[in-house]
Design a protein around this motif. Structure first.
Motif, mmCIF file in Angstrom:
data_model
loop_
_atom_site.group_PDB
_atom_site.id
_atom_site.type_symbol
_atom_site.label_atom_id
_atom_site.label_comp_id
_atom_site.label_asym_id
_atom_site.label_seq_id
_atom_site.Cartn_x
_atom_site.Cartn_y
_atom_site.Cartn_z
ATOM 1 N N ARG A 130 0.886 -1.183 -0.071
ATOM 2 C CA ARG A 130 0.132 -0.046 0.032
ATOM 3 C C ARG A 130 0.633 1.078 0.049
ATOM 4 O O ARG A 130 0.482 2.309 -0.762
ATOM 5 N N GLN A 131 1.824 1.402 0.768
ATOM 6 C CA GLN A 131 3.170 2.471 0.875
ATOM 7 C C GLN A 131 3.554 2.612 -0.483
ATOM 8 O O GLN A 131 3.628 3.694 -0.842
ATOM 9 N N ALA A 132 3.965 1.756 -0.947
ATOM 10 C CA ALA A 132 4.506 1.778 -2.620
ATOM 11 C C ALA A 132 3.680 2.198 -3.462
ATOM 12 O O ALA A 132 3.884 3.219 -4.442
ATOM 13 N N ALA A 133 2.293 1.990 -3.614
ATOM 14 C CA ALA A 133 1.365 2.242 -4.357
ATOM 15 C C ALA A 133 0.790 3.570 -4.103
ATOM 16 O O ALA A 133 0.131 4.272 -5.149
ATOM 17 N N ALA A 134 0.929 4.143 -2.908
ATOM 18 C CA ALA A 134 0.803 5.376 -2.640
ATOM 19 C C ALA A 134 1.379 6.692 -3.409
ATOM 20 O O ALA A 134 1.167 7.631 -3.128
ATOM 21 N N LEU A 135 2.660 6.123 -3.725
ATOM 22 C CA LEU A 135 3.191 7.161 -4.326
ATOM 23 C C LEU A 135 2.984 8.029 -5.542
ATOM 24 O O LEU A 135 2.296 7.391 -6.292
ATOM 25 N N PRO A 136 3.084 9.370 -5.362
ATOM 26 C CA PRO A 136 2.557 10.327 -6.560
ATOM 27 C C PRO A 136 3.588 10.228 -7.671
ATOM 28 O O PRO A 136 4.594 10.623 -7.543
ATOM 29 N N ARG A 137 3.233 9.135 -8.720
ATOM 30 C CA ARG A 137 3.970 9.058 -9.757
ATOM 31 C C ARG A 137 3.160 9.083 -11.211
ATOM 32 O O ARG A 137 2.232 8.411 -11.283
ATOM 33 N N THR A 138 3.824 9.550 -12.401
ATOM 34 C CA THR A 138 3.352 9.438 -13.370
ATOM 35 C C THR A 138 3.513 7.737 -14.135
ATOM 36 O O THR A 138 4.684 7.111 -13.633
ATOM 37 N N LEU A 139 2.706 7.040 -14.752
ATOM 38 C CA LEU A 139 2.790 5.810 -15.099
ATOM 39 C C LEU A 139 2.571 5.561 -16.523
ATOM 40 O O LEU A 139 1.327 6.286 -16.922
ATOM 41 N N SER A 140 3.379 4.909 -17.340
ATOM 42 C CA SER A 140 2.661 4.605 -18.789
ATOM 43 C C SER A 140 2.941 3.206 -19.005
ATOM 44 O O SER A 140 4.133 2.439 -18.290
ATOM 45 N N CYS A 141 1.855 2.619 -19.718
ATOM 46 C CA CYS A 141 2.027 1.313 -20.307
ATOM 47 C C CYS A 141 2.150 1.114 -21.529
ATOM 48 O O CYS A 141 0.989 1.359 -22.251
ATOM 49 N N ARG A 142 2.950 0.868 -22.291
ATOM 50 C CA ARG A 142 3.176 0.799 -23.777
ATOM 51 C C ARG A 142 2.803 -0.693 -24.133
ATOM 52 O O ARG A 142 3.309 -1.451 -23.558
ATOM 53 N N ILE A 143 1.696 -0.897 -25.054
ATOM 54 C CA ILE A 143 1.099 -2.217 -25.506
ATOM 55 C C ILE A 143 1.714 -2.397 -26.809
ATOM 56 O O ILE A 143 1.149 -1.666 -27.755
ATOM 57 N N THR A 144 2.863 -2.933 -26.900
ATOM 58 C CA THR A 144 3.536 -3.264 -28.079
ATOM 59 C C THR A 144 2.628 -3.792 -29.359
ATOM 60 O O THR A 144 2.560 -3.267 -30.447
#
Length: 115
Positions: free
Chosen positions: A26-40
């Motif tokens: 939960r602590q790691a998932a709470a980090l405010p970060r942008t995320l991208s997921c490239r679907i090749t």
């Protein structure tokens, strides 16, 4: 091959899974970060903002990501769906080159609890 809607559904399920997590996860998932997921295989990129244990504001764009996210994932549509469903382990997929993860060193250390 999974379609774009199945990928979006998988990312929404990932968000729910993160929101229901506890402790170090939960602590790691709470980090405010942008995320991208490239679907090749679909030539799509999903992007969102990870905060408060959720993945919010998920957008879908064709091609490679326009901006460099803090956390960047690259994989096939089937691998995304299988990872979120628990049929594919992240560590084995990463070791086999099926999933690529790019992030800063500090983020990688924090994210290891999610993997």
């Amino acid at each position: 091959m999974a379609n774009a809607e199945e990928c979006r559904t998988a990312l929404e399920q990932l968000s729910r899974n993160m929101a229901e997590s506890t402790g170090n996860v939960r602590q790691a998932a709470a980090l405010p970060r942008t995320l991208s997921c490239r679907i090749t295989d679909l030539d799509l990129t999903f992007a969102g903002y990870m905060r408060d244990g959720r993945l919010d504001d998920i957008t879908e764009t064709p091609g490679a990501p326009a901006e460099k996210a803090d956390i960047r994932l690259t994989m096939s549509s089937d691998d995304l769906v299988a990872l979120v469903a628990g049929r594919l382990g992240f560590a084995s997929a990463w070791a086999a080159g099926r999933v690529r993860l790019e992030a800063g060193f500090r983020d990688l250390l924090r994210l290891r609890t999610l993997l």
